[in-house]
Write a protein that holds these residues in place. Structure first.
Motif, PDB file in Angstrom:
ATOM      1  N   ASP A 634       0.835  -1.201   0.000  1.00 45.81           N
ATOM      2  CA  ASP A 634       0.000   0.000   0.000  1.00 45.81           C
ATOM      3  C   ASP A 634       0.872   1.253   0.000  1.00 45.81           C
ATOM      4  OD1 ASP A 634      -2.405   1.322  -0.132  1.00 45.81           O
ATOM      5  OD2 ASP A 634      -2.749   1.310   2.025  1.00 45.81           O
ATOM      6  N   GLY A 673      -5.171  -2.717  -2.063  1.00 49.21           N
ATOM      7  CA  GLY A 673      -4.318  -1.568  -2.279  1.00 49.21           C
ATOM      8  C   GLY A 673      -5.149  -0.322  -2.462  1.00 49.21           C
ATOM      9  N   THR A 674      -4.545   0.719  -3.018  1.00 49.86           N
ATOM     10  CA  THR A 674      -5.225   1.993  -3.239  1.00 49.86           C
ATOM     11  C   THR A 674      -5.247   2.305  -4.720  1.00 49.86           C
ATOM     12  OG1 THR A 674      -4.519   2.789  -1.066  1.00 49.86           O
ATOM     13  CG2 THR A 674      -5.251   4.451  -2.653  1.00 49.86           C
ATOM     14  N   ARG A 854     -10.750  -5.470   2.486  1.00 48.27           N
ATOM     15  CA  ARG A 854      -9.449  -4.817   2.264  1.00 48.27           C
ATOM     16  C   ARG A 854      -8.379  -5.390   3.168  1.00 48.27           C
ATOM     17  NH1 ARG A 854      -6.285  -0.694   4.246  1.00 48.27           N
ATOM     18  NH2 ARG A 854      -5.163   0.490   2.711  1.00 48.27           N
TER      19      ARG A 854
END
Length: 854
Positions: A634, A673-674, A854
């Motif tokens: 991340d 993740g983002t 997540r």
């Protein structure tokens, strides 16, 4: 209003508790009245019973108090009390065991009087514990003079187990002793679970604290203000206050009340109203008042700032204490005329008057409880200050109690079970054989556990932690809950555990003024621990079941690794269903905070290079330096933090995974993740490698260069994704146009060329074409040297000086990142969108962006 609020703090659960009490009183409490129980009052080391203050202390030979023999000492000379003519001596770990018939708050008194004896009790050194708590540590009869209460130590605690033990543990080459023990149940509401919490200092304020029953209280002072020594119905001693006055001339001892103090409520009632067990009439019938204020005194001639009564009482430094203030206005002609202020360390706390919740009749006793964190002066300063604008300027205090709050401790050794029998009281002497058996069992369990872990590591492909049981478990400690297979979580470093009360005090009870960041996971607060360390406290939403795996993983990773470019974990808290992580405080916040949409000063190009190098160094250590290798998973600009010198450190390890095994080049896992930073190869294949971090870091490098969000839906379609747009501009030869204008004039073209070349390599679609983080680190350091110029290294000429700077920045094509619509169609993939991230842009820590997967 302040008084009303404090009373609400103490009573908002009163109705619920009352219903519960009435429903079960027939079972738990045979009568609504309270009488001091007959047990347990033990005359230790003696076969005979003695009577003290009309209370019988039974000898240990009494049929209800038989026990196996150990050493005794006796003294026939004159001593202050018949309790102190004998003592029970322990040369090794020993325990008294009591059978508990009713749950509730108990008082425990231990008497230690070192009379002259062959064993020289004066040389004893030992510890005393009860399950989960150290009551006495490093007791030394030579210097333990605990003010007025020596040789008695008094504690209040909740007991809810059928068997209760008090354990004496001699220190090396010494022994332990005790003259007498008292253990008995207290009235139902004598000690409240919810009390006021006063925070002093520049942001002094009053809030509520719930959870006092989970602590142990130790009496440090009990003062009969304005009176003489007195005893009460619970055999407590009240001492005069004169020796603690800082300016005796400001205080006037009020004449004793000649009437009878009338307690307005039943003995088992809750509230600010006092009962006969709260304090005796000898306390409420005496007081100290402000001196030299009469009806004829002009308020214009009084210096109100100097007119107060202040007590300075010795206290342990930087420790939480419970203060109980006793009031009873028995001299005023009418109730409700006297208004004055209560202050602690010169900070106003509340205004005192006859509260409507207290009977407004004449001479009605009442009290207030406050939790206070002592400073490092070694004293607690308490003052009463007249209100110059009140109907009758005056101030008074009738009684004061100070109790130290003792936190539970993981260092208290567990007790070995005693043999069952018919005695209500036993003394258990340590057994060498028992200790050897215990050691053998521990070693055997350790070996079995190691074998189990090795097997699980192969089966679970190096997953950090097993899955937790579903939300709804009744345990109050998240880190010791069972897994879905029934095992526990042994990995957690319990040495990092911080009590919830310490964090409440550090953050002013999580006051909104301390918030330095917000996100979907919760808030981040700035706090100051008892040792003065400034920290960042990341608190998950209380009671939320989200983020448990990330919470555990972060503790696991940061408790096992240390690096100057990784944010250090100071500790954690999982009490009362909390998920709190405590980190070193990073003064300058996140890298993102300094790039765009900010009022902070712009970073220079040289600073940006140094920050990128620092972050790359931290990631390189994760990949290669940490045992087994760790993939962050991340990487983004909000997870790169800056200290007061703009030194970068990588943070937020909630999604981290161990690296691939030797026979594999990747880890197969659900995509997390983002959005905007996510490796497209990892997204397509769900195969996680170290190169996934490299791709994400390449996006961060481009973000640093251009100073814009990685995903900006407000821009035209081709510009929304920074990685796509940056590579498109490079191919068109116009990358120079999207470089942050604030640094364009600072960048050495050779440095810029090397930097963009590094970005290009990081963003390659094929993981095999990307460099390692070590290679990225080397390239960035080279770009920094190029920026510094000829003084650092030999000047490097451009490869093609005939081309423009823009042309020199052209990069090979990079495959487009999947569109938002494409992502929405994929299953089992949890990705945080950049617009969600921007909502937490003020956070000093990148709070976990969590949904169910997540």
């Amino acid at each position: 209003m302040a008084i009303l609020q404090l009373h609400r703090i103490q009573h908002y659960l009163c109705a619920v508790v009352l219903v519960f009490h009435l429903q079960f009183s027939s079972h738990m409490f045979p009568s609504l009245g309270y009488n001091v129980p007959d047990k347990y009052f033990i005359n230790c080391g003696s076969d005979s019973s003695v009577t003290v203050s009309d209370k019988v202390y039974v000898g240990e030979s009494n049929p209800v108090a038989r026990f196996s023999r150990s050493e005794t000492e006796s003294n026939e000379s004159h001593v202050p009390s018949p309790l102190y003519q004998t003592a029970r001596i322990f040369r090794r770990e020993s325990s008294y065991q009591f059978r508990i018939d009713r749950n509730g708050t108990y008082l425990v008194r231990l008497h230690f009087f070192s009379f002259s004896s062959p064993s020289n009790l004066y040389s004893a050194r030992f510890n005393v514990s009860v399950p989960g708590f150290w009551l006495v540590q490093n007791f030394d009869a030579r210097n333990d003079t605990d003010n007025n209460f020596a040789p008695v130590k008094e504690f209040f605690m909740q007991i809810s187990t059928p068997i209760f033990r008090i354990t004496f543990r001699p220190l090396p080459s010494s022994f332990a002793f005790v003259n007498a023990i008292e253990l008995f149940l207290l009235p139902l509401y004598l000690i409240a679970d919810e009390v006021g919490l006063f925070t002093h200092g520049n942001s002094a304020h009053l809030s509520s604290y719930n959870g006092l029953h989970a602590r142990v209280l130790e009496t440090k002072h009990r003062l009969n203000v304005g009176g003489l020594m007195a005893n009460d119905n619970l055999f407590r001693k009240w001492f005069p206050d004169d020796s603690y006055l800082t300016y005796p001339e400001t205080a006037n001892t009020s004449y004793p009340f000649s009437g009878q103090i009338e307690y307005r409520v039943a003995d088992d009632s809750d509230g600010p109203n006092a009962t006969k067990f709260t304090a005796p009439s000898a306390v409420y019938g005496t007081a100290k008042k402000i001196n030299n204020i009469s009806a004829n005194t002009s308020t214009n001639t009084i210096d109100w700032n100097l007119l107060n009564i202040t007590w300075g009482l010795p206290a342990e430094r930087n420790t939480v204490h419970l203060l109980r203030f006793h009031f009873c206005d028995y001299w005023s002609r009418h109730s409700g005329l006297t208004f004055f202020n209560l202050a602690i360390y010169d900070n106003h706390v509340i205004e005192i008057n006859n509260d409507p919740n207290v009977s407004r009749q004449f001479a009605a006793p009442y009290y207030y409880d406050l939790l206070v964190h002592s400073d490092d002066s070694g004293q607690i300063m308490v003052s009463v200050v007249p209100d110059a604008y009140g109907p009758k300027p005056d101030a008074f205090l009738n009684g004061l109690e100070i109790m130290k709050v003792i936190e539970s401790s993981n260092s208290v050794p567990p007790m070995i079970e005693l043999d069952s029998g018919h005695n209500l009281l036993r003394v258990m002497l340590g057994s060498v054989f028992g200790v050897l058996v215990l050691i053998f069992v521990v070693v055997l369990l350790g070996l079995l556990w190691c074998l189990k872990l090795r097997k699980e590591k192969k089966l679970e492909n190096s997953v950090w932690l097993p899955m937790l049981v579903p939300a709804g478990e009744t345990s109050h400690n998240r880190l010791t809950e069972g897994t879905s297979q029934g095992s526990t979580l042994p990995y957690i470093n319990l040495g990092l555990k911080i009590p919830l009360l310490d964090l409440q005090l550090a953050t002013n009870n999580f006051h909104e003024s301390q918030i330095i960041g917000k996100g979907s996971f919760g808030n981040v607060y700035k706090g100051v621990l008892q040792n003065g360390m400034i920290v960042a406290v990341k608190r998950g939403e209380p009671g939320s079941g989200e983020g448990l795996p990330e919470f555990h993983t972060e503790i696991m990773v940061l408790s096992q690794i240390r690096h100057k470019q990784l944010v250090s974990l100071i500790g954690y808290c999982d009490e009362s269903f909390e998920m709190i992580l405590v980190y070193e405080y990073m003064e300058k916040g996140t890298l993102r905070d300094h790039l765009y949409d900010t009022n902070l000063p712009k970073l220079s190009w040289k600073q940006r290079l140094e920050i990128c190098i620092g972050a790359a160094n931290g990631l390189h250590y994760l990949h290669k330096g940490a045992a087994g290798g760790i993939i962050h998973r991340d990487i983004k600009s909000t997870n790169i933090l800056l200290d007061e010198n703009h030194v970068a450190k990588v943070a937020d390890f909630g999604l981290s995974r161990t690296g691939p095994l030797d026979h594999q080049s990747y880890v197969t896992t659900v995509v997390k993740g983002t959005f905007g930073y996510l490796d497209p190869e990892y997204f397509r294949s769900q195969q996680l490698t170290e190169k996934s971090d490299v791709y994400s870091f390449g996006v961060v490098l481009l973000e640093v260069l251009c100073a814009r969000a990685v995903i900006d839906p407000s821009l035209p379609r081709e510009q929304i994704n920074l990685a796509e747009w940056g590579m498109l501009c490079k191919n068109k030869g116009i990358l120079q146009d999207i470089v942050d204008p604030s640094i364009k004039g600072q960048i050495n073209q050779n440095s810029l060329r090397k930097f963009v070349e590094t970005v290009e390599k990081c963003l390659q679609d094929d993981v095999c074409d990307r460099p390692t983080m070590g290679g990225v680190l080397w390239d960035l350091e080279y770009a920094l040297q190029l920026q510094k110029g000829a003084n650092a290294i030999h000047k490097v000429q451009p490869e093609d000086s005939s081309t423009s700077a823009s042309a020199s920045l052209q990069l090979s094509n990079v495959r487009h990142f999947p569109s938002i619509s494409t992502l929405a169609e994929r299953d089992n993939m949890s990705i945080v969108k950049s617009d969600e991230l921007d909502g937490a842009s003020d956070s000093v820590f990148s709070l976990l962006k969590i949904d169910d997967t997540r």
